[in-house]
Write a protein that holds these residues in place. Structure first.
Motif, PDB file in Angstrom:
ATOM      1  N   ALA A 131      30.745  40.637  37.700  1.00 23.60           N
ATOM      2  CA  ALA A 131      31.243  39.262  37.778  1.00 23.60           C
ATOM      3  C   ALA A 131      32.677  39.228  38.288  1.00 23.60           C
ATOM      4  CB  ALA A 131      31.153  38.593  36.402  1.00 23.60           C
ATOM      5  N   MET A 132      33.495  40.179  37.851  1.00 22.53           N
ATOM      6  CA  MET A 132      34.877  40.236  38.324  1.00 22.53           C
ATOM      7  C   MET A 132      34.919  40.547  39.815  1.00 22.53           C
ATOM      8  SD  MET A 132      36.954  39.384  36.009  1.00 22.53           S
ATOM      9  CE  MET A 132      38.424  39.830  36.953  1.00 22.53           C
ATOM     10  N   ARG A 133      34.062  41.465  40.256  1.00 29.05           N
ATOM     11  CA  ARG A 133      34.030  41.786  41.688  1.00 29.05           C
ATOM     12  C   ARG A 133      33.585  40.573  42.511  1.00 29.05           C
ATOM     13  NH1 ARG A 133      31.552  46.814  39.620  1.00 29.05           N
ATOM     14  NH2 ARG A 133      33.210  48.390  39.556  1.00 29.05           N
ATOM     15  N   MET A 134      32.661  39.813  41.948  1.00 25.73           N
ATOM     16  CA  MET A 134      32.230  38.604  42.637  1.00 25.73           C
ATOM     17  C   MET A 134      33.370  37.600  42.722  1.00 25.73           C
ATOM     18  SD  MET A 134      29.067  36.063  41.690  1.00 25.73           S
ATOM     19  CE  MET A 134      28.877  34.502  42.559  1.00 25.73           C
ATOM     20  N   HIS A 135      34.161  37.490  41.646  1.00 32.33           N
ATOM     21  CA  HIS A 135      35.305  36.585  41.654  1.00 32.33           C
ATOM     22  C   HIS A 135      36.334  37.022  42.703  1.00 32.33           C
ATOM     23  CE1 HIS A 135      33.702  34.682  38.111  1.00 32.33           C
ATOM     24  NE2 HIS A 135      34.758  33.901  37.996  1.00 32.33           N
ATOM     25  N   LEU A 190      43.707  39.086  30.387  1.00 34.19           N
ATOM     26  CA  LEU A 190      43.183  39.180  31.745  1.00 34.19           C
ATOM     27  C   LEU A 190      43.243  40.600  32.294  1.00 34.19           C
ATOM     28  CD1 LEU A 190      42.009  37.583  34.120  1.00 34.19           C
ATOM     29  CD2 LEU A 190      44.362  37.149  34.885  1.00 34.19           C
ATOM     30  N   GLN A 191      44.282  41.335  31.917  1.00 30.14           N
ATOM     31  CA  GLN A 191      44.416  42.704  32.446  1.00 30.14           C
ATOM     32  C   GLN A 191      43.285  43.612  31.971  1.00 30.14           C
ATOM     33  OE1 GLN A 191      45.734  45.721  30.780  1.00 30.14           O
ATOM     34  NE2 GLN A 191      45.745  44.864  28.717  1.00 30.14           N
ATOM     35  N   LEU A 192      42.625  43.277  30.877  1.00 28.94           N
ATOM     36  CA  LEU A 192      41.488  44.075  30.426  1.00 28.94           C
ATOM     37  C   LEU A 192      40.326  43.963  31.415  1.00 28.94           C
ATOM     38  CD1 LEU A 192      41.336  43.374  26.589  1.00 28.94           C
ATOM     39  CD2 LEU A 192      42.652  45.088  27.833  1.00 28.94           C
ATOM     40  N   PHE A 193      40.197  42.802  32.044  1.00 19.39           N
ATOM     41  CA  PHE A 193      39.142  42.604  33.040  1.00 19.39           C
ATOM     42  C   PHE A 193      39.533  43.248  34.360  1.00 19.39           C
ATOM     43  CE2 PHE A 193      38.547  39.293  29.927  1.00 19.39           C
ATOM     44  CZ  PHE A 193      37.177  39.148  29.835  1.00 19.39           C
ATOM     45  N   ILE A 194      40.757  42.991  34.796  1.00 21.13           N
ATOM     46  CA  ILE A 194      41.208  43.499  36.084  1.00 21.13           C
ATOM     47  C   ILE A 194      41.315  45.021  36.087  1.00 21.13           C
ATOM     48  CG2 ILE A 194      43.125  43.488  37.735  1.00 21.13           C
ATOM     49  CD1 ILE A 194      43.697  40.615  36.856  1.00 21.13           C
ATOM     50  N   CYS A 195      41.777  45.578  34.984  1.00 22.00           N
ATOM     51  CA  CYS A 195      42.015  47.029  34.902  1.00 22.00           C
ATOM     52  C   CYS A 195      40.902  47.759  34.159  1.00 22.00           C
ATOM     53  CB  CYS A 195      43.349  47.299  34.213  1.00 22.00           C
ATOM     54  SG  CYS A 195      44.773  46.619  35.071  1.00 22.00           S
TER      55      CYS A 195
END
Length: 251
Positions: A131-135, A190-195
């Motif tokens: 989902a993050m990659r899609m975002h 948010l950094q938990l998702f990005i990283c």
């Protein structure tokens, strides 16, 4: 990340399948409906994250999901409707339906609700990373959904957090530092998702179980309280007579 050279056109609004009287939700689901819908969502998420909206066909999605092509129209109306659901459903909306401005809530209560709700999708593992990659791809190849996300969800969530901070900082109007603090608090989660990939490579046990995610949420509450306390102390120092006198002398 480099910007896309040729952004894709905006995703169309809901078509006839989403109109009153022809709503997907109003239809009677088949016995295998939930399973077929889930397979479609997962297949679409993988393909949209990999290739983007424009380069992903409904035929590819149906084939990857192992369902009939007509299923996409049945459950989502069209590719645009499917993309819209896939874009938002895996991550959800932070603090949806929760009134963080309730004066009965302490600062710790607000931060606990905020962070626990924010990081909860991490318990779904690889789906969240897709989902993050899609975002990220949506940001690079915009269809219009990212701006909708900002307007409809991120801005209201930020405004709600700012309102809470104003109350606890005893400030009547949000200045730049109140907004900086709100962005910084959200950034902790948010950094938990990005990283996620980096954390998984360095210290996977910090994020690879539901218990680990819950533990991290608790720590985020502690860190958040410390950040707010620091800002309160900073403002009190600036407002002290000694600080005012020193400022006057410099002038």
């Amino acid at each position: 990340m480099k910007p896309a050279l040729k952004p894709t056109p905006s995703v169309p609004r809901a078509n006839a399948a989403a109109k009153a009287g022809d709503s997907v939700d109003a239809r009677k689901p088949r016995s295998d409906g939930a399973e077929a819908r889930s397979r479609l969502l997962l297949a679409a998420l993988r393909l949209f994250a990999e290739k983007g909206f424009a380069k992903t066909s409904t035929r590819d999605i149906a084939q990857a999901a192992g369902v009939n092509l007509a299923s996409i129209k049945y459950y989502f109306g069209d590719k645009a409707g499917l993309y819209r659901v896939v874009f938002s459903e895996p991550l959800g909306t932070a603090c949806q339906g929760v009134d963080l401005s309730d004066p009965a809530l302490s600062l710790r209560d607000v931060l606990r609700i905020f962070f626990e709700d924010f990081v909860a999708p991490l318990k779904h593992g690889d789906v969240v990373q897709l989902a993050m990659r899609m975002h990220f791809r949506e940001m690079l190849e915009p269809t219009g959904l990212w701006m909708e996300e900002i307007d409809n969800h991120i801005k209201p969530s930020h405004a709600g957090l700012v309102a809470v901070l104003l109350r606890h900082l005893n400030v009547s109007k949000a200045d730049d530092d109140v907004h900086r603090l709100a962005f910084s608090l959200a950034g902790l989660a948010l950094q938990l998702f990005i990283c996620h990939d980096v954390i998984d490579a360095i210290r996977p046990k910090l994020i690879n179980t539901s218990t680990a995610v819950d533990h991290w949420a608790t720590r985020l509450v502690d860190y958040g309280e410390a950040m707010v306390a620091m800002e309160i102390a900073r403002r009190q120092t600036l407002a002290s007579p000694a600080a005012a006198s020193k400022k006057t002398k410099k002038s």
